[in-house]
Motif scaffolding. Structure first.
Motif, PDB file in Angstrom:
ATOM      1  N   ASP A   9    -122.111 -55.877  36.007  1.00 10.13           N
ATOM      2  CA  ASP A   9    -121.894 -55.411  37.378  1.00 10.13           C
ATOM      3  C   ASP A   9    -122.519 -56.349  38.404  1.00 10.13           C
ATOM      4  O   ASP A   9    -121.950 -56.561  39.481  1.00 10.13           O
ATOM      5  CB  ASP A   9    -122.414 -53.980  37.548  1.00 10.13           C
ATOM      6  N   ALA A  10    -123.663 -56.930  38.096  1.00  8.93           N
ATOM      7  CA  ALA A  10    -124.257 -57.921  38.998  1.00  8.93           C
ATOM      8  C   ALA A  10    -123.294 -59.098  39.157  1.00  8.93           C
ATOM      9  O   ALA A  10    -123.065 -59.582  40.280  1.00  8.93           O
ATOM     10  CB  ALA A  10    -125.613 -58.381  38.475  1.00  8.93           C
ATOM     11  N   ASP A  11    -122.700 -59.526  38.053  1.00 10.11           N
ATOM     12  CA  ASP A  11    -121.720 -60.618  38.101  1.00 10.11           C
ATOM     13  C   ASP A  11    -120.493 -60.211  38.920  1.00 10.11           C
ATOM     14  O   ASP A  11    -119.936 -61.024  39.653  1.00 10.11           O
ATOM     15  CB  ASP A  11    -121.324 -61.028  36.683  1.00 10.11           C
ATOM     16  N   ALA A  16    -117.467 -61.092  43.845  1.00  9.76           N
ATOM     17  CA  ALA A  16    -116.899 -60.526  45.075  1.00  9.76           C
ATOM     18  C   ALA A  16    -117.466 -61.237  46.305  1.00  9.76           C
ATOM     19  O   ALA A  16    -116.717 -61.620  47.211  1.00  9.76           O
ATOM     20  CB  ALA A  16    -117.179 -59.025  45.143  1.00  9.76           C
ATOM     21  N   ILE A  17    -118.769 -61.439  46.339  1.00 12.23           N
ATOM     22  CA  ILE A  17    -119.410 -62.121  47.465  1.00 12.23           C
ATOM     23  C   ILE A  17    -118.891 -63.550  47.587  1.00 12.23           C
ATOM     24  O   ILE A  17    -118.676 -64.049  48.700  1.00 12.23           O
ATOM     25  CB  ILE A  17    -120.945 -62.071  47.313  1.00 12.23           C
ATOM     26  N   ASN A  18    -118.633 -64.192  46.459  1.00 12.74           N
ATOM     27  CA  ASN A  18    -118.110 -65.561  46.478  1.00 12.74           C
ATOM     28  C   ASN A  18    -116.680 -65.646  47.003  1.00 12.74           C
ATOM     29  O   ASN A  18    -116.204 -66.736  47.324  1.00 12.74           O
ATOM     30  CB  ASN A  18    -118.227 -66.207  45.106  1.00 12.74           C
ATOM     31  N   GLN A  19    -116.000 -64.519  47.130  1.00 11.86           N
ATOM     32  CA  GLN A  19    -114.667 -64.501  47.736  1.00 11.86           C
ATOM     33  C   GLN A  19    -114.729 -64.546  49.263  1.00 11.86           C
ATOM     34  O   GLN A  19    -113.740 -64.839  49.926  1.00 11.86           O
ATOM     35  CB  GLN A  19    -113.893 -63.257  47.306  1.00 11.86           C
ATOM     36  N   ILE A 151    -112.867 -57.001  50.371  1.00 13.80           N
ATOM     37  CA  ILE A 151    -113.068 -57.594  49.042  1.00 13.80           C
ATOM     38  C   ILE A 151    -112.919 -56.541  47.954  1.00 13.80           C
ATOM     39  O   ILE A 151    -112.484 -56.840  46.853  1.00 13.80           O
ATOM     40  CB  ILE A 151    -114.442 -58.318  48.950  1.00 13.80           C
ATOM     41  N   LEU A 152    -113.296 -55.306  48.226  1.00 11.88           N
ATOM     42  CA  LEU A 152    -113.146 -54.219  47.234  1.00 11.88           C
ATOM     43  C   LEU A 152    -112.045 -53.275  47.680  1.00 11.88           C
ATOM     44  O   LEU A 152    -111.805 -53.070  48.816  1.00 11.88           O
ATOM     45  CB  LEU A 152    -114.447 -53.435  47.089  1.00 11.88           C
TER      46      LEU A 152
END
Length: 152
Positions: A9-11, A16-19, A151-152
């Motif tokens: 989940d951390a990954d 997501a943040i890297n998007q 993103i989500l």
């Protein structure tokens, strides 16, 4: 609900943040993407850099524990356009890359410390929280803002 202490989940959050890009715009709210990243970092600053923020006084802490804690530590998603606590307000422009790198680092650090490090850990605003409460507070805050930016 995702588990912030889980490597998987951390990954997920890191991917997501890297998007996000400096041009990513919000679906709602007033924050820019750089401000949102800085805003999300405050949650982790309160854990890892508590000297950066003023601790609430007795009355404020009592009110936070009584009225705010149940809402931020449960598993119900945040609604759009909720009011933001004063220490979480980010009004100036931030360095997107710096804030993004910090947030990813905080997520990795939290996952590496794991549940045991957070179980019974003191929150400056809410008193002692169990690992599930810490998880709910952190995961749903990330979910909320990543959804805010599509993103989500």
């Amino acid at each position: 609900m995702r588990n912030i202490f889980s490597a998987v989940d951390a990954d997920f959050y890191i991917k997501a943040i890297n998007q996000l890009t400096p041009e990513t715009s919000a679906k709602w709210g007033k924050m820019s993407v750089d401000q949102m990243l800085a805003h999300c970092n405050v949650t982790y600053e309160l854990v890892y850099e508590p000297q950066k923020h003023k601790k609430p006084g007795f009355l404020a802490k009592w009110m936070m524990k009584k009225f705010v804690k149940p809402k931020v530590t449960n598993e119900l998603a945040y609604k759009q356009n909720l009011p933001t606590g004063p220490m979480f307000l980010i009004k100036d422009k931030k360095d997107f890359d710096f804030e993004k790198k910090r947030l990813i680092g905080f997520i990795q650090k939290t996952q590496q410390f794991g549940e045991a490090a957070f179980d019974g850990k003191e929150s400056a605003s809410f008193g002692k929280l169990n690992a599930q409460e810490w998880n709910n507070m952190m995961a749903k805050h990330l979910d909320h803002h990543l959804a805010q930016f599509g993103i989500l």
